[in-house]
Design a protein around this motif. Structure first.
Motif, PDB file in Angstrom:
ATOM      1  N   GLU A 174      78.954 -90.208 -14.864  1.00  0.00           N
ATOM      2  CA  GLU A 174      78.897 -91.344 -16.019  1.00  0.00           C
ATOM      3  C   GLU A 174      80.053 -92.349 -15.800  1.00  0.00           C
ATOM      4  N   ALA A 175      81.359 -91.708 -15.206  1.00  0.00           N
ATOM      5  CA  ALA A 175      82.438 -92.738 -15.088  1.00  0.00           C
ATOM      6  C   ALA A 175      82.397 -93.604 -13.784  1.00  0.00           C
ATOM      7  N   SER A 176      81.681 -93.133 -12.908  1.00  0.00           N
ATOM      8  CA  SER A 176      81.522 -93.825 -11.445  1.00  0.00           C
ATOM      9  C   SER A 176      80.782 -94.978 -11.666  1.00  0.00           C
ATOM     10  N   ARG A 177      79.992 -95.135 -12.449  1.00  0.00           N
ATOM     11  CA  ARG A 177      79.113 -96.284 -12.460  1.00  0.00           C
ATOM     12  C   ARG A 177      79.983 -97.724 -12.984  1.00  0.00           C
ATOM     13  N   TYR A 178      81.018 -97.170 -13.754  1.00  0.00           N
ATOM     14  CA  TYR A 178      81.985 -98.361 -13.899  1.00  0.00           C
ATOM     15  C   TYR A 178      82.913 -98.889 -12.775  1.00  0.00           C
ATOM     16  N   TYR A 179      82.945 -97.869 -11.609  1.00  0.00           N
ATOM     17  CA  TYR A 179      83.863 -98.119 -10.524  1.00  0.00           C
ATOM     18  C   TYR A 179      83.052 -98.500  -9.310  1.00  0.00           C
ATOM     19  N   ILE A 180      82.000 -98.697  -9.488  1.00  0.00           N
ATOM     20  CA  ILE A 180      80.989 -98.636  -8.243  1.00  0.00           C
ATOM     21  C   ILE A 180      81.258 -99.828  -7.365  1.00  0.00           C
ATOM     22  N   ASP A 181      81.981-100.843  -7.513  1.00  0.00           N
ATOM     23  CA  ASP A 181      82.414-101.875  -6.689  1.00  0.00           C
ATOM     24  C   ASP A 181      83.866-101.462  -6.075  1.00  0.00           C
ATOM     25  N   TYR A 182      84.375-100.456  -6.274  1.00  0.00           N
ATOM     26  CA  TYR A 182      85.577-100.092  -5.664  1.00  0.00           C
ATOM     27  C   TYR A 182      85.313 -98.961  -4.826  1.00  0.00           C
ATOM     28  N   GLY A 183      85.431 -99.181  -3.338  1.00  0.00           N
ATOM     29  CA  GLY A 183      85.056 -98.315  -2.688  1.00  0.00           C
ATOM     30  C   GLY A 183      86.080 -96.979  -2.438  1.00  0.00           C
ATOM     31  N   GLU A 184      87.316 -97.116  -2.814  1.00  0.00           N
ATOM     32  CA  GLU A 184      88.394 -95.940  -2.758  1.00  0.00           C
ATOM     33  C   GLU A 184      88.108 -94.993  -3.977  1.00  0.00           C
ATOM     34  N   ILE A 185      87.849 -95.689  -5.176  1.00  0.00           N
ATOM     35  CA  ILE A 185      87.443 -95.044  -6.413  1.00  0.00           C
ATOM     36  C   ILE A 185      86.182 -94.193  -6.154  1.00  0.00           C
ATOM     37  N   ARG A 186      85.342 -95.036  -5.952  1.00  0.00           N
ATOM     38  CA  ARG A 186      83.926 -94.346  -5.610  1.00  0.00           C
ATOM     39  C   ARG A 186      83.772 -93.238  -4.627  1.00  0.00           C
ATOM     40  N   ASP A 187      84.471 -93.323  -3.530  1.00  0.00           N
ATOM     41  CA  ASP A 187      84.613 -91.983  -2.751  1.00  0.00           C
ATOM     42  C   ASP A 187      85.448 -90.877  -3.277  1.00  0.00           C
ATOM     43  N   MET A 188      86.275 -91.309  -4.048  1.00  0.00           N
ATOM     44  CA  MET A 188      86.907 -89.931  -4.798  1.00  0.00           C
ATOM     45  C   MET A 188      85.892 -89.326  -5.712  1.00  0.00           C
ATOM     46  N   PHE A 189      85.230 -90.098  -6.311  1.00  0.00           N
ATOM     47  CA  PHE A 189      84.100 -89.551  -7.488  1.00  0.00           C
ATOM     48  C   PHE A 189      83.040 -88.584  -6.381  1.00  0.00           C
ATOM     49  N   LYS A 221      68.735-100.766 -16.256  1.00  0.00           N
ATOM     50  CA  LYS A 221      68.111-101.501 -17.439  1.00  0.00           C
ATOM     51  C   LYS A 221      68.997-102.749 -17.839  1.00  0.00           C
ATOM     52  N   ALA A 222      70.200-102.667 -17.390  1.00  0.00           N
ATOM     53  CA  ALA A 222      70.862-103.989 -17.811  1.00  0.00           C
ATOM     54  C   ALA A 222      70.560-104.953 -16.952  1.00  0.00           C
ATOM     55  N   ARG A 223      70.066-104.567 -15.711  1.00  0.00           N
ATOM     56  CA  ARG A 223      69.636-105.623 -14.594  1.00  0.00           C
ATOM     57  C   ARG A 223      70.814-106.248 -13.884  1.00  0.00           C
ATOM     58  N   ILE A 224      71.890-105.270 -13.781  1.00  0.00           N
ATOM     59  CA  ILE A 224      72.909-105.622 -12.985  1.00  0.00           C
ATOM     60  C   ILE A 224      72.506-105.397 -11.332  1.00  0.00           C
ATOM     61  N   LYS A 225      72.704-106.212 -10.701  1.00  0.00           N
ATOM     62  CA  LYS A 225      72.309-105.895  -9.362  1.00  0.00           C
ATOM     63  C   LYS A 225      73.276-105.238  -8.449  1.00  0.00           C
ATOM     64  N   LYS A 226      73.129-103.885  -8.610  1.00  0.00           N
ATOM     65  CA  LYS A 226      74.212-102.869  -7.878  1.00  0.00           C
ATOM     66  C   LYS A 226      73.477-102.092  -7.013  1.00  0.00           C
ATOM     67  N   GLU A 227      72.294-102.658  -6.625  1.00  0.00           N
ATOM     68  CA  GLU A 227      71.675-101.493  -5.505  1.00  0.00           C
ATOM     69  C   GLU A 227      72.355-101.020  -4.354  1.00  0.00           C
ATOM     70  N   ILE A 228      73.212-101.922  -3.864  1.00  0.00           N
ATOM     71  CA  ILE A 228      73.791-101.686  -2.583  1.00  0.00           C
ATOM     72  C   ILE A 228      74.849-100.651  -2.876  1.00  0.00           C
ATOM     73  N   GLU A 229      75.929-100.891  -3.881  1.00  0.00           N
ATOM     74  CA  GLU A 229      76.958 -99.929  -4.232  1.00  0.00           C
ATOM     75  C   GLU A 229      76.245 -98.530  -4.454  1.00  0.00           C
ATOM     76  N   ILE A 230      75.140 -98.575  -5.465  1.00  0.00           N
ATOM     77  CA  ILE A 230      74.546 -97.517  -5.795  1.00  0.00           C
ATOM     78  C   ILE A 230      74.113 -96.549  -4.628  1.00  0.00           C
ATOM     79  N   GLN A 231      73.396 -97.321  -3.380  1.00  0.00           N
ATOM     80  CA  GLN A 231      73.013 -96.645  -2.297  1.00  0.00           C
ATOM     81  C   GLN A 231      74.248 -96.211  -1.535  1.00  0.00           C
ATOM     82  N   ARG A 232      75.311 -96.867  -1.351  1.00  0.00           N
ATOM     83  CA  ARG A 232      76.600 -96.363  -0.613  1.00  0.00           C
ATOM     84  C   ARG A 232      77.107 -95.206  -1.339  1.00  0.00           C
ATOM     85  N   PHE A 233      77.115 -95.172  -2.608  1.00  0.00           N
ATOM     86  CA  PHE A 233      77.655 -94.114  -3.219  1.00  0.00           C
ATOM     87  C   PHE A 233      76.803 -92.893  -3.248  1.00  0.00           C
ATOM     88  N   LYS A 234      75.518 -93.129  -3.140  1.00  0.00           N
ATOM     89  CA  LYS A 234      74.522 -91.930  -2.804  1.00  0.00           C
ATOM     90  C   LYS A 234      74.729 -91.341  -1.512  1.00  0.00           C
TER      91      LYS A 234
END
Length: 269
Positions: free
Chosen positions: A95-110, A54-67
């Motif tokens: 909830e927290a992971s969306r603020y760290y979606i750019d950081y692979g190490e942190i995203r993988d820990m979540f 909704k904020a129109r932040i282009k994070k589709e690739i990072e969200i896809q990787r997280f999924k």
């Protein structure tokens, strides 16, 4: 304008619909409970990441990787071990992971924490506080903690400048130094802060009053480029006020991954 909003919404909706649980991945017959678990988790995923869209932040690739990482972790769980996601862990983690979606190490820990919280074999080791721990780690902290868990009983010590003439006394130059592969004299302060943070979070302990019986353990630290740089500075600048009448000395210590830290590593690394 409305078409653009609809396209952004559809991207996330498609991601949620494609989330797989182990029985789906294995193309086995879906039990009603497994399907409900998948649907329930998909809803949580949507609620967590819809505001980003909704904020129109282009994070589709990072969200896809997280999924995909969550999916990968879920695929290793035997279908009979899959349990409903505990809201007190999965909700805050998403909830927290969306603020760290750019950081692979942190995203993988979540992702690993979420998957392990849905595995009945690991629920006794998962803890709701792990979400807060991950939030307080930098990517460097995450890499360092992984290194320490993969290298138990590794050398650690404090580098001191001891007086030559007095025989006793001196000052500590660098505390709790580990032979991290990429540590240098220029970035040592970042590594020192990282170690302090791991100790503060209760993941790591350093005992300055003990040392390993096998002294060859400390060779890895004594031969590290950082320690050699310290030694060279002291030897090449004997008249410098910092080094005058001083000799370099390694005060040997031991490090311990706490029980809390071992559970954290088991669930998040």
């Amino acid at each position: 304008m409305s078409n653009e909003n609809e396209n952004e919404s559809s991207i996330l909706t498609d991601l949620v619909k494609s989330i797989k649980v182990p029985t789906d991945i294995a193309q086995s017959a879906l039990k009603p409970t497994a399907k409900e678990i998948g649907d329930g988790f998909g809803n949580l995923f949507y609620l967590a990441f819809a505001p980003i869209q909704k904020a129109r932040i282009k994070k589709e690739i990072e969200i896809q990787r997280f999924k995909e990482e969550i999916e990968k972790q879920l695929s290793t769980i035997p279908p009979e071990n899959l349990t409903e996601p505990p809201l007190n862990i999965v909700g805050p983690a998403l909830e927290a992971s969306r603020y760290y979606i750019d950081y692979g190490e942190i995203r993988d820990m979540f992702a690993k924490l979420i998957a392990n919280s849905m595995n009945i074999d690991h629920t006794d080791k998962t803890h709701s506080s792990f979400v807060e721990i991950i939030k307080q780690l930098s990517p460097l902290d995450a890499r360092n903690f992984r290194f320490l868990t993969e290298n138990p009983n590794i050398a650690v010590g404090s580098i001191r400048l001891n007086f030559k003439s007095r025989g006793t006394g001196g000052t500590t130059w660098f505390r709790n130094v580990f032979p991290f592969p990429e540590m240098t004299f220029e970035n040592v302060s970042s590594y020192a802060s990282s170690v302090d943070n791991l100790i503060r979070l209760g993941l790591l302990e350093v005992d300055d009053g003990s040392s390993y019986t096998d002294k060859t353990t400390y060779e890895k630290l004594l031969q590290h480029p950082f320690y050699k740089k310290c030694k060279k500075l002291v030897e090449n600048h004997p008249e410098h006020p910092t080094f005058k009448d001083k000799i370099l000395h390694l005060n040997e210590s031991i490090s311990i991954i706490t029980d809390f830290g071992k559970n954290f590593a088991h669930c998040c690394l």
